[in-house]
Design a protein around this motif. Structure first.
Motif, PDB file in Angstrom:
ATOM      1  N   THR A   1       0.905  -1.038   0.005  1.00 20.26           N
ATOM      2  CA  THR A   1      -0.037   0.130  -0.126  1.00 20.26           C
ATOM      3  C   THR A   1       0.744   1.346   0.050  1.00 20.26           C
ATOM      4  O   THR A   1       0.454   2.245  -0.641  1.00 20.26           O
ATOM      5  N   ILE A   2       1.990   1.203   0.903  1.00 18.06           N
ATOM      6  CA  ILE A   2       2.919   2.358   0.846  1.00 18.06           C
ATOM      7  C   ILE A   2       4.149   2.105   0.723  1.00 18.06           C
ATOM      8  O   ILE A   2       4.724   1.093   1.645  1.00 18.06           O
ATOM      9  N   SER A   3       4.816   2.301  -0.461  1.00 18.74           N
ATOM     10  CA  SER A   3       6.249   1.691  -0.743  1.00 18.74           C
ATOM     11  C   SER A   3       7.145   2.289   0.373  1.00 18.74           C
ATOM     12  O   SER A   3       7.159   3.557   0.522  1.00 18.74           O
ATOM     13  N   PRO A   4       7.866   1.403   1.139  1.00 17.02           N
ATOM     14  CA  PRO A   4       8.897   2.193   2.068  1.00 17.02           C
ATOM     15  C   PRO A   4      10.017   2.743   1.482  1.00 17.02           C
ATOM     16  O   PRO A   4      10.542   2.345   0.279  1.00 17.02           O
ATOM     17  N   LEU A   5      10.887   3.535   2.234  1.00 18.78           N
ATOM     18  CA  LEU A   5      12.163   4.110   1.657  1.00 18.78           C
ATOM     19  C   LEU A   5      13.259   2.937   1.934  1.00 18.78           C
ATOM     20  O   LEU A   5      12.925   1.858   2.638  1.00 18.78           O
ATOM     21  N   PRO A   6      14.139   2.984   0.903  1.00 16.47           N
ATOM     22  CA  PRO A   6      15.137   1.986   0.768  1.00 16.47           C
ATOM     23  C   PRO A   6      15.838   1.858   2.097  1.00 16.47           C
ATOM     24  O   PRO A   6      16.336   0.556   2.358  1.00 16.47           O
TER      25      PRO A   6
END
Length: 469
Positions: free
Chosen positions: A219-224
């Motif tokens: 749903t929410i792409s996390p930061l690397p």
């Protein structure tokens, strides 16, 4: 007493509705706005865990998602209190019932029910889980299974909301596993059967958290970069500033690699209340940013070896601020209303404002600052008393009470070396769990002839046993 049960449920429902209406669409800080915006665009912006942003998006996002969050959070808080005061209550003396009512009507919960943030959601999940497990420890088999299922649902998101949430979820999940392993007929009296039930419950709990995490990432792409790595770097930076501030007179803090002007600026800006005063200064921030992760870690460890007293002094001062032993003007929300970054307001359909409701909430909160309502030492003391009572407890609810006290204690303890601000919200889950434990112990002062363990044994041998509701 049927009249008491009816009055409590009606009163809690009415109170929850009024509180939700007073706050809607919620009290939003800059961090709240970031979470709402992450839910809108579908990818992470800040370094925090993204599950809260995903939950807001699942609720509809924007003002709708915020309003529904407030309504559900309020329902969870006062629903737990209604259950504790009725379904889970024994036959306490009038003074015990009155004291339990005072704990339930603590204005803290009316204030924090409307704040849009992950710590509030974490606290509500912990309240629901612990209340459900306590109810499960006294009910019949059907109620127990349903209550444990509710508890596991509430436990699932805890580790996803804040890293320390794992310290809450593990003891509570273990208590859920113990409840079923000691009472289910399939476990019998054999150790192997009980171990299998414990393993199955813990596996379900872990799988639920994993599945929610994957759904959140979709749903929410996390930061690397890991939020945990960023968090540790921030803590180390605050510790370095604290060790400079508490260095012995004449100590140049050469281990830090900072020049005299930087050290002087950091010492001037440092506050045990929060890192913000140092972190927002461009001159000081340049020093910390220039170190890099590896150098920051080396300087932090070198500072502790060089002057452990300075490190301990800084940490004690920060803990005192967090627990509310000193002034709390900077530890509770100073702004009640909507405070969102300007460029996020139009996409979210919100605007920065403080309406008459918010001003009323703010004035009331300010009036309560001298009281124990916003002082965590009060809830830590309550937790200590509850832990002592839990250790002396006998009966099936004893393990659940100990698990709740352990979870709250571990969570509180995790902030001793990690706190970077005296924000009350950090330890809000401890206040919630301490209150649940306190209300339960007041309303059920004895074991009350509970027969959870004997029920499982009798069913496994085909005999009957009663289990009080």
């Amino acid at each position: 007493m049927r009249w008491w049960r009816t009055a409590v449920f009606f009163g809690m429902a009415l109170f929850a509705a009024l509180i939700a209406a007073l706050h809607a669409p919620g009290q939003m800080s800059v961090d709240s706005g970031v979470a709402l915006y992450e839910g809108l665009v579908g990818h992470a912006i800040g370094w925090g865990p993204t599950f809260f942003a995903a939950a807001l998006r699942w609720l509809g996002g924007g003002a709708l998602g915020a309003s529904l969050f407030v309504a559900l959070d309020t329902l969870a808080i006062y629903g737990c209190f209604a259950v504790l005061l009725t379904v889970a209550a024994g036959s306490p003396s009038p003074w015990r019932r009155a004291l339990a009512l005072l704990l339930v009507l603590n204005p803290l919960f009316a204030f924090y029910a409307g704040i849009l943030w992950k710590d509030v959601m974490l606290a509500s999940c912990a309240m629901v889980a612990l209340t459900a497990l306590l109810v499960a420890s006294t009910g019949d088999a059907r109620r127990r299974r349903r209550a444990v299922a509710v508890a596991l649902l509430a436990i699932a998101p805890m580790a996803l909301l804040r890293q320390q949430g794992l310290l809450l979820s593990v003891p509570l999940a273990m208590a859920a596993a113990w409840l079923l392993a000691r009472a289910e007929p399939l476990a019998g009296t054999r150790r192997g059967g009980r171990v299998a039930v414990v393993a199955a419950v813990l596996a379900v709990s872990a799988a639920s958290t994993f599945a929610l995490g994957r759904l959140s990432d979709a749903t929410i792409s996390p930061l690397p970069k890991s939020p945990m790595a960023v968090g540790f770097s921030t803590i180390r930076a605050y510790d370095i500033a604290g060790m400079m501030a508490y260095a012995r007179p004449g100590d140049p803090s050469a281990w830090s690699g900072a020049d005299a002007a930087t050290r002087q600026q950091v010492q001037y800006l440092y506050s045990p209340e929060r890192i913000d005063f140092v972190w927002r200064d461009a001159f000081a921030r340049k020093y910390f940013s220039g170190l890099g992760d590896a150098s920051l870690r080396e300087a932090w460890w070198a500072g502790i070896r060089h002057d452990p007293v300075a490190y301990a002094s800084h940490r004690v001062a920060a803990l005192r601020a967090l627990l509310g032993f000193d002034g709390i003007a900077g530890c509770v929300p100073a702004y009640w209303g909507t405070a969102i970054i300007p460029e996020y307001q139009e996409p979210l359909g919100l605007r920065e404002e403080m309406d008459p409701r918010d001003r009323f909430i703010g004035r009331t909160a300010t009036a309560l600052e001298p009281t124990p309502v916003f002082r965590h030492w009060f809830y830590a003391g309550m937790l200590l008393l509850a832990a002592i009572a839990a250790l002396r407890r006998r009966g099936p609810d004893a393990v659940v009470l100990r698990a709740g006290a352990l979870a709250a204690g571990l969570y509180l303890g995790s902030f001793v070396p990690t706190t970077i601000a005296c924000d009350f919200r950090y330890l809000y889950p401890v206040a919630c769990l301490s209150t649940v434990l306190g209300v339960w112990l007041l309303l059920r002062p004895g074991s009350r002839n509970q027969t959870l363990m004997s029920e499982g044994r009798s069913r496994s041998t085909g005999s009957s046993a009663s289990d009080p509701a």
